[in-house]
Design a protein around this motif. Structure first.
Motif, PDB file in Angstrom:
ATOM      1  N   TYR A 188      71.787  26.420  -3.996  1.00 24.93           N
ATOM      2  CA  TYR A 188      71.331  26.529  -5.303  1.00 24.93           C
ATOM      3  C   TYR A 188      70.359  27.696  -5.212  1.00 24.93           C
ATOM      4  CZ  TYR A 188      73.075  22.424  -7.286  1.00 24.93           C
ATOM      5  OH  TYR A 188      74.084  21.771  -7.869  1.00 24.93           O
ATOM      6  N   PRO A 189      70.219  28.819  -6.166  1.00 23.22           N
ATOM      7  CA  PRO A 189      69.140  29.646  -6.175  1.00 23.22           C
ATOM      8  C   PRO A 189      67.789  29.009  -6.232  1.00 23.22           C
ATOM      9  CG  PRO A 189      70.812  30.068  -7.782  1.00 23.22           C
ATOM     10  CD  PRO A 189      71.091  28.689  -7.306  1.00 23.22           C
ATOM     11  N   ALA A 190      66.683  29.854  -5.726  1.00 22.80           N
ATOM     12  CA  ALA A 190      65.454  29.415  -5.766  1.00 22.80           C
ATOM     13  C   ALA A 190      64.898  29.025  -7.379  1.00 22.80           C
ATOM     14  CB  ALA A 190      64.416  30.434  -4.877  1.00 22.80           C
ATOM     15  N   PRO A 191      64.421  27.853  -7.533  1.00 24.52           N
ATOM     16  CA  PRO A 191      63.877  27.386  -8.927  1.00 24.52           C
ATOM     17  C   PRO A 191      62.663  28.058  -9.200  1.00 24.52           C
ATOM     18  CG  PRO A 191      63.488  25.832  -7.038  1.00 24.52           C
ATOM     19  CD  PRO A 191      64.215  26.907  -6.374  1.00 24.52           C
ATOM     20  N   PRO A 192      62.409  27.871 -10.412  1.00 27.51           N
ATOM     21  CA  PRO A 192      60.975  28.586 -10.664  1.00 27.51           C
ATOM     22  C   PRO A 192      59.918  27.619 -10.536  1.00 27.51           C
ATOM     23  CG  PRO A 192      62.359  27.675 -12.762  1.00 27.51           C
ATOM     24  CD  PRO A 192      63.326  27.494 -11.505  1.00 27.51           C
ATOM     25  N   HIS A 193      58.822  27.944 -10.431  1.00 24.07           N
ATOM     26  CA  HIS A 193      57.544  27.010 -10.266  1.00 24.07           C
ATOM     27  C   HIS A 193      56.771  27.087 -11.399  1.00 24.07           C
ATOM     28  CE1 HIS A 193      58.682  25.487  -6.239  1.00 24.07           C
ATOM     29  NE2 HIS A 193      58.624  27.076  -5.832  1.00 24.07           N
ATOM     30  N   ASP A 194      57.227  27.636 -12.304  1.00 23.41           N
ATOM     31  CA  ASP A 194      56.449  27.730 -13.614  1.00 23.41           C
ATOM     32  C   ASP A 194      56.620  26.241 -14.464  1.00 23.41           C
ATOM     33  OD1 ASP A 194      58.818  28.363 -14.752  1.00 23.41           O
ATOM     34  OD2 ASP A 194      58.365  30.329 -15.175  1.00 23.41           O
ATOM     35  N   GLU A 195      56.288  26.365 -15.665  1.00 19.09           N
ATOM     36  CA  GLU A 195      56.477  25.029 -16.399  1.00 19.09           C
ATOM     37  C   GLU A 195      58.051  24.829 -16.734  1.00 19.09           C
ATOM     38  OE1 GLU A 195      55.704  28.224 -19.635  1.00 19.09           O
ATOM     39  OE2 GLU A 195      54.949  27.757 -17.614  1.00 19.09           O
ATOM     40  N   THR A 239      48.988  27.439 -13.207  1.00 17.74           N
ATOM     41  CA  THR A 239      49.462  28.150 -14.286  1.00 17.74           C
ATOM     42  C   THR A 239      50.118  27.345 -15.128  1.00 17.74           C
ATOM     43  OG1 THR A 239      51.561  28.305 -12.724  1.00 17.74           O
ATOM     44  CG2 THR A 239      50.100  29.959 -12.404  1.00 17.74           C
ATOM     45  N   TRP A 240      50.347  26.146 -15.036  1.00 24.58           N
ATOM     46  CA  TRP A 240      51.128  25.334 -15.940  1.00 24.58           C
ATOM     47  C   TRP A 240      49.993  24.962 -17.295  1.00 24.58           C
ATOM     48  CZ3 TRP A 240      52.063  21.148 -11.535  1.00 24.58           C
ATOM     49  CH2 TRP A 240      53.245  21.601 -10.748  1.00 24.58           C
ATOM     50  N   PRO A 241      50.680  24.512 -18.197  1.00 29.62           N
ATOM     51  CA  PRO A 241      50.171  24.104 -19.294  1.00 29.62           C
ATOM     52  C   PRO A 241      49.279  22.709 -18.940  1.00 29.62           C
ATOM     53  CG  PRO A 241      52.333  24.899 -19.872  1.00 29.62           C
ATOM     54  CD  PRO A 241      52.138  25.023 -18.559  1.00 29.62           C
ATOM     55  N   GLU A 242      48.752  22.389 -19.702  1.00 33.80           N
ATOM     56  CA  GLU A 242      47.967  21.112 -19.612  1.00 33.80           C
ATOM     57  C   GLU A 242      48.868  19.870 -19.450  1.00 33.80           C
ATOM     58  OE1 GLU A 242      44.993  18.100 -19.147  1.00 33.80           O
ATOM     59  OE2 GLU A 242      44.692  20.274 -18.879  1.00 33.80           O
ATOM     60  N   ARG A 243      49.754  19.877 -20.281  1.00 33.86           N
ATOM     61  CA  ARG A 243      50.825  18.943 -20.362  1.00 33.86           C
ATOM     62  C   ARG A 243      51.577  18.485 -18.987  1.00 33.86           C
ATOM     63  NH1 ARG A 243      56.330  18.735 -21.080  1.00 33.86           N
ATOM     64  NH2 ARG A 243      57.145  16.845 -21.617  1.00 33.86           N
ATOM     65  N   GLU A 244      51.907  19.586 -18.457  1.00 38.82           N
ATOM     66  CA  GLU A 244      52.646  19.765 -17.215  1.00 38.82           C
ATOM     67  C   GLU A 244      51.888  19.097 -16.075  1.00 38.82           C
ATOM     68  OE1 GLU A 244      53.368  21.858 -19.642  1.00 38.82           O
ATOM     69  OE2 GLU A 244      55.361  21.239 -19.961  1.00 38.82           O
ATOM     70  N   ARG A 245      50.558  19.783 -16.093  1.00 36.97           N
ATOM     71  CA  ARG A 245      49.512  19.438 -15.138  1.00 36.97           C
ATOM     72  C   ARG A 245      49.327  17.775 -15.125  1.00 36.97           C
ATOM     73  NH1 ARG A 245      46.795  24.125 -16.627  1.00 36.97           N
ATOM     74  NH2 ARG A 245      44.947  22.699 -17.619  1.00 36.97           N
ATOM     75  N   ALA A 246      49.149  17.239 -16.222  1.00 33.17           N
ATOM     76  CA  ALA A 246      48.773  16.030 -16.333  1.00 33.17           C
ATOM     77  C   ALA A 246      50.012  15.045 -15.967  1.00 33.17           C
ATOM     78  CB  ALA A 246      48.528  15.741 -18.255  1.00 33.17           C
ATOM     79  N   ILE A 247      51.081  15.458 -16.529  1.00 37.04           N
ATOM     80  CA  ILE A 247      52.262  14.675 -16.048  1.00 37.04           C
ATOM     81  C   ILE A 247      52.464  14.620 -14.393  1.00 37.04           C
ATOM     82  CG2 ILE A 247      54.937  14.643 -16.025  1.00 37.04           C
ATOM     83  CD1 ILE A 247      54.956  15.718 -18.859  1.00 37.04           C
ATOM     84  N   GLN A 248      52.277  15.780 -13.796  1.00 39.29           N
ATOM     85  CA  GLN A 248      52.311  16.005 -12.364  1.00 39.29           C
ATOM     86  C   GLN A 248      51.175  15.115 -11.678  1.00 39.29           C
ATOM     87  OE1 GLN A 248      50.605  17.719  -9.857  1.00 39.29           O
ATOM     88  NE2 GLN A 248      52.295  17.154  -8.200  1.00 39.29           N
ATOM     89  N   ALA A 249      50.111  15.087 -12.261  1.00 41.90           N
ATOM     90  CA  ALA A 249      48.842  14.477 -11.779  1.00 41.90           C
ATOM     91  C   ALA A 249      49.263  12.979 -11.775  1.00 41.90           C
ATOM     92  CB  ALA A 249      47.763  14.765 -12.386  1.00 41.90           C
ATOM     93  N   ARG A 250      49.744  12.518 -12.835  1.00 47.08           N
ATOM     94  CA  ARG A 250      50.213  11.209 -13.000  1.00 47.08           C
ATOM     95  C   ARG A 250      51.466  10.570 -11.787  1.00 47.08           C
ATOM     96  NH1 ARG A 250      50.334  11.108 -18.070  1.00 47.08           N
ATOM     97  NH2 ARG A 250      52.493  11.531 -18.358  1.00 47.08           N
ATOM     98  N   VAL A 251      52.364  11.541 -11.784  1.00 43.51           N
ATOM     99  CA  VAL A 251      53.299  11.169 -10.741  1.00 43.51           C
ATOM    100  C   VAL A 251      52.803  11.153  -9.383  1.00 43.51           C
ATOM    101  CG1 VAL A 251      55.248  12.435  -9.663  1.00 43.51           C
ATOM    102  CG2 VAL A 251      55.247  12.310 -12.085  1.00 43.51           C
ATOM    103  N   THR A 252      51.677  12.292  -9.255  1.00 38.95           N
ATOM    104  CA  THR A 252      51.139  12.054  -7.756  1.00 38.95           C
ATOM    105  C   THR A 252      50.319  10.944  -7.582  1.00 38.95           C
ATOM    106  OG1 THR A 252      51.097  14.333  -7.536  1.00 38.95           O
ATOM    107  CG2 THR A 252      49.405  13.265  -6.413  1.00 38.95           C
TER     108      THR A 252
END
Length: 151
Positions: free
Chosen positions: A72-79, A133-146
Motif C-alpha cells: 500500500y502507498p504511505a497513508p496520510p497522518h492528517d485527520e 495537527t489534528w482537530p480536537e475531535r481526532e485528538r480526543a478519540i486517539q487519546a481515548r484509544v490510547t
C-alpha cells in the motif's frame, strides 16, 4: 563526529529534556505536548517521514488501493488518514520496527523501522507533532484509544 551526528545527538538531548514538560489540558484531560517537543517532532518528521507521508502529512495518492506489488502507498497522518485510530504504543512500535514486523504473517510494506535511527523520545516527539495537527475531535478519540489500550 559529523555535523549530522551532532545535530541528532542535540535533538535527542532536547527531546529528552522537553518531554518532561508535557502537561495535561484541563478541558479534555488529554496530554498536550510542549511547543518545543512539537517543533522537534516536526523537524524529525521532515527529515525521516515526509518523503513518503508528505510534507503536509497528506500521504500518497490512493493510499487505500494496493500497488501492483501488493503493497500500500504511505497513508496520510492528517485527520483524513487512520493514524488517529491507533493507540500511541502501536504507532510507536510501527515507527520503531516497521509495519511488516508489527503486522507479521508475511505482510510486506515499504514502511521501514526507524529504531536504529530514532530513539524513543524522538519517536514520541514525531507523534506529538503529528497529533498537534489534528482537530480536537481526532485528538480526543486517539487519546481515548490510547488510554483504553493501556488499562
Amino acid at each position: 563526529m559529523t555535523r549530522g551526528s551532532l545535530s541528532l545527538v542535540a535533538a535527542a538531548a532536547l527531546a529528552a529534556a522537553v518531554l518532561t514538560m508535557w502537561r495535561v489540558n484541563g478541558t479534555s484531560g488529554m496530554v498536550v505536548a510542549d511547543t518545543a517537543v512539537i517543533a522537534l517532532g516536526q523537524e524529525l518528521y521532515d527529515e525521516n517521514c515526509a518523503s513518503c507521508h508528505g510534507a503536509n502529512l497528506q500521504g500518497q495518492p490512493d493510499w487505500k488501493i494496493p500497488l501492483e506489488n501488493g503493497r500500500y502507498p504511505a497513508p496520510p497522518h492528517d485527520e483524513t488518514g487512520h493514524t488517529w485510530h491507533h493507540a500511541d504504543a502501536l504507532l510507536e512500535q510501527i515507527i520503531r520496527d516497521g509495519s511488516a514486523a508489527v503486522v507479521g504473517n508475511g505482510y510486506e510494506s515499504d514502511m521501514p523501522g526507524f529504531g536504529e535511527v530514532l530513539g524513543d523520545d524522538q519517536i514520541s516527539a514525531i507523534l506529538a507533532y503529528i497529533k498537534s495537527t489534528w482537530p480536537e475531535r481526532e485528538r480526543a478519540i486517539q487519546a481515548r484509544v490510547t488510554r483504553d489500550r493501556t488499562l
